[in-house]
Design an enzyme around this catalytic site. Sequence first.
Site, PDB file in Angstrom:
ATOM      1  N   LYS A   9      38.188  42.275  32.132  1.00 34.99           N
ATOM      2  CA  LYS A   9      37.240  41.323  32.717  1.00 34.99           C
ATOM      3  C   LYS A   9      35.789  41.831  32.576  1.00 34.99           C
ATOM      4  CE  LYS A   9      40.683  39.524  35.997  1.00 34.99           C
ATOM      5  NZ  LYS A   9      40.971  39.152  37.411  1.00 34.99           N
ATOM      6  N   TYR A  49      41.788  29.321  34.180  1.00 38.34           N
ATOM      7  CA  TYR A  49      42.235  29.507  35.566  1.00 38.34           C
ATOM      8  C   TYR A  49      42.553  28.175  36.259  1.00 38.34           C
ATOM      9  CZ  TYR A  49      41.417  34.571  35.908  1.00 38.34           C
ATOM     10  OH  TYR A  49      41.492  35.942  35.770  1.00 38.34           O
ATOM     11  N   PHE A  57      38.336  30.464  46.078  1.00 38.92           N
ATOM     12  CA  PHE A  57      37.602  31.424  45.257  1.00 38.92           C
ATOM     13  C   PHE A  57      37.402  30.955  43.807  1.00 38.92           C
ATOM     14  CE2 PHE A  57      42.103  32.832  45.356  1.00 38.92           C
ATOM     15  CZ  PHE A  57      42.419  32.817  44.002  1.00 38.92           C
ATOM     16  N   ARG A  85      51.747  44.641  34.402  1.00 41.74           N
ATOM     17  CA  ARG A  85      51.298  44.351  35.767  1.00 41.74           C
ATOM     18  C   ARG A  85      51.446  45.586  36.665  1.00 41.74           C
ATOM     19  NH1 ARG A  85      49.661  39.140  37.112  1.00 41.74           N
ATOM     20  NH2 ARG A  85      50.177  39.376  39.300  1.00 41.74           N
ATOM     21  N   THR A  91      46.732  42.701  43.010  1.00 46.04           N
ATOM     22  CA  THR A  91      45.484  41.923  42.924  1.00 46.04           C
ATOM     23  C   THR A  91      44.405  42.537  43.820  1.00 46.04           C
ATOM     24  OG1 THR A  91      46.873  39.960  42.677  1.00 46.04           O
ATOM     25  CG2 THR A  91      44.522  39.589  43.104  1.00 46.04           C
ATOM     26  N   ARG A 102      43.659  49.060  38.846  1.00 43.58           N
ATOM     27  CA  ARG A 102      42.884  48.430  39.921  1.00 43.58           C
ATOM     28  C   ARG A 102      42.613  49.388  41.072  1.00 43.58           C
ATOM     29  NH1 ARG A 102      45.931  42.539  39.647  1.00 43.58           N
ATOM     30  NH2 ARG A 102      44.450  41.518  38.238  1.00 43.58           N
ATOM     31  N   ASN A 112      38.366  42.936  39.714  1.00 46.66           N
ATOM     32  CA  ASN A 112      39.497  43.868  39.644  1.00 46.66           C
ATOM     33  C   ASN A 112      39.853  44.268  38.210  1.00 46.66           C
ATOM     34  OD1 ASN A 112      40.615  41.474  38.867  1.00 46.66           O
ATOM     35  ND2 ASN A 112      42.034  41.287  40.589  1.00 46.66           N
ATOM     36  N   HIS A 115      43.200  41.462  33.824  1.00 44.18           N
ATOM     37  CA  HIS A 115      44.123  40.350  34.065  1.00 44.18           C
ATOM     38  C   HIS A 115      45.396  40.597  33.269  1.00 44.18           C
ATOM     39  CE1 HIS A 115      45.856  36.303  33.989  1.00 44.18           C
ATOM     40  NE2 HIS A 115      46.057  36.531  32.712  1.00 44.18           N
ATOM     41  N   GLU A 126      48.679  31.243  28.172  1.00 42.38           N
ATOM     42  CA  GLU A 126      47.458  32.059  28.128  1.00 42.38           C
ATOM     43  C   GLU A 126      47.206  32.622  26.724  1.00 42.38           C
ATOM     44  OE1 GLU A 126      47.891  34.874  31.338  1.00 42.38           O
ATOM     45  OE2 GLU A 126      47.596  33.316  32.853  1.00 42.38           O
TER      46      GLU A 126
HETATM   47  P1  ATP Z   1      45.084  37.990  37.307  1.00 46.51           P
HETATM   48  O1  ATP Z   1      45.604  36.570  37.228  1.00 46.51           O
HETATM   49  O2  ATP Z   1      43.597  38.102  37.072  1.00 46.51           O
HETATM   50  O3  ATP Z   1      45.884  38.939  36.478  1.00 46.51           O
HETATM   51  P2  ATP Z   1      46.507  38.306  39.727  1.00 46.51           P
HETATM   52  O4  ATP Z   1      47.618  37.574  39.040  1.00 46.51           O
HETATM   53  O5  ATP Z   1      46.814  39.649  40.298  1.00 46.51           O
HETATM   54  O6  ATP Z   1      45.282  38.509  38.773  1.00 46.51           O
HETATM   55  P3  ATP Z   1      45.781  35.813  40.967  1.00 46.51           P
HETATM   56  O7  ATP Z   1      46.362  35.444  42.283  1.00 46.51           O
HETATM   57  O8  ATP Z   1      46.320  35.169  39.733  1.00 46.51           O
HETATM   58  O9  ATP Z   1      45.878  37.403  40.850  1.00 46.51           O
HETATM   59  O10 ATP Z   1      44.215  35.590  41.048  1.00 46.51           O
HETATM   60  C1  ATP Z   1      43.440  35.519  39.879  1.00 46.51           C
HETATM   61  C2  ATP Z   1      42.171  36.282  40.086  1.00 46.51           C
HETATM   62  O11 ATP Z   1      41.386  35.609  41.067  1.00 46.51           O
HETATM   63  C3  ATP Z   1      42.337  37.703  40.647  1.00 46.51           C
HETATM   64  O12 ATP Z   1      42.634  38.663  39.681  1.00 46.51           O
HETATM   65  C4  ATP Z   1      40.981  37.942  41.263  1.00 46.51           C
HETATM   66  O13 ATP Z   1      40.015  38.267  40.264  1.00 46.51           O
HETATM   67  C5  ATP Z   1      40.661  36.558  41.840  1.00 46.51           C
HETATM   68  N1  ATP Z   1      41.102  36.439  43.228  1.00 46.51           N
HETATM   69  C6  ATP Z   1      42.369  36.360  43.683  1.00 46.51           C
HETATM   70  N2  ATP Z   1      42.408  36.237  45.020  1.00 46.51           N
HETATM   71  C7  ATP Z   1      41.125  36.245  45.423  1.00 46.51           C
HETATM   72  C8  ATP Z   1      40.468  36.150  46.690  1.00 46.51           C
HETATM   73  N3  ATP Z   1      41.163  36.032  47.819  1.00 46.51           N
HETATM   74  N4  ATP Z   1      39.119  36.209  46.705  1.00 46.51           N
HETATM   75  C9  ATP Z   1      38.401  36.325  45.569  1.00 46.51           C
HETATM   76  N5  ATP Z   1      38.951  36.403  44.344  1.00 46.51           N
HETATM   77  C10 ATP Z   1      40.287  36.378  44.272  1.00 46.51           C
HETATM   78 MG    MG Z   2      47.325  35.731  38.027  1.00 48.83          MG
END
Ligand code: ATP
Ligand code: MG
Length: 138
Positions: A9, A49, A57, A85, A91, A102, A112, A115, A126
């Site tokens: 990212k 997304y 968010f 992962r 996350t 992370r 973080n 992705h 994706e």
């Molecule tokens: P990613 O999809 O980026 O691999 P993830 O699967 O662990 O991460 P998701 O739940 O898919 O998490 O959320 C996508 C992204 O949105 C997160 O990686 C983070 O950057 C952001 N995000 C998730 N939850 C929050 C939150 N509560 N507040 C702010 N940003 C968030």
């Molecule tokens: Mg995700």
Amino acid sequence: MEKTLSIIKPDGVGRGLIGEVLKRLEENSIKISAMKMLHLTKKQAEGFYAVHRERPFFNSLTDFMTSGPIVVMVLEGENVITDYRELMGATNFEEAAEGTIRKEFATSIEQNVVHGSDAPETAEFEIGYFFNSFEIIN
Ligand code: ATP
Ligand code: MG
């Protein structure tokens, strides 16, 4: 062989963590089948997304994802979705396991560093979002 989409990212690229992430992939024998650098537009980030469209968010996340260049990769391996992962960590970096990307480098739940796709169906969407078949090494 399973495939997954990885993104370094804008925070990871901006803070000089490309090498750090690649080193961890290579140390864990995760094969990189495609890689490129991009700077997403807001529309492109929103499309990527789209599943999070209703989340509070979403706007902040898509702003963040367009704040600088990213590195997108296709990773390949037997259990690469889960394996990658695990390397990334939870996350929320505060809940991430010791030694994960992370845990060591994230600065907030949003920023973080990386992705990774979370399931075969999302991986397929994706990967197709960023790469055509000629860009993925077989
Ligand atoms: P990613 O999809 O980026 O691999 P993830 O699967 O662990 O991460 P998701 O739940 O898919 O998490 O959320 C996508 C992204 O949105 C997160 O990686 C983070 O950057 C952001 N995000 C998730 N939850 C929050 C939150 N509560 N507040 C702010 N940003 C968030
Ligand atoms: Mg995700």
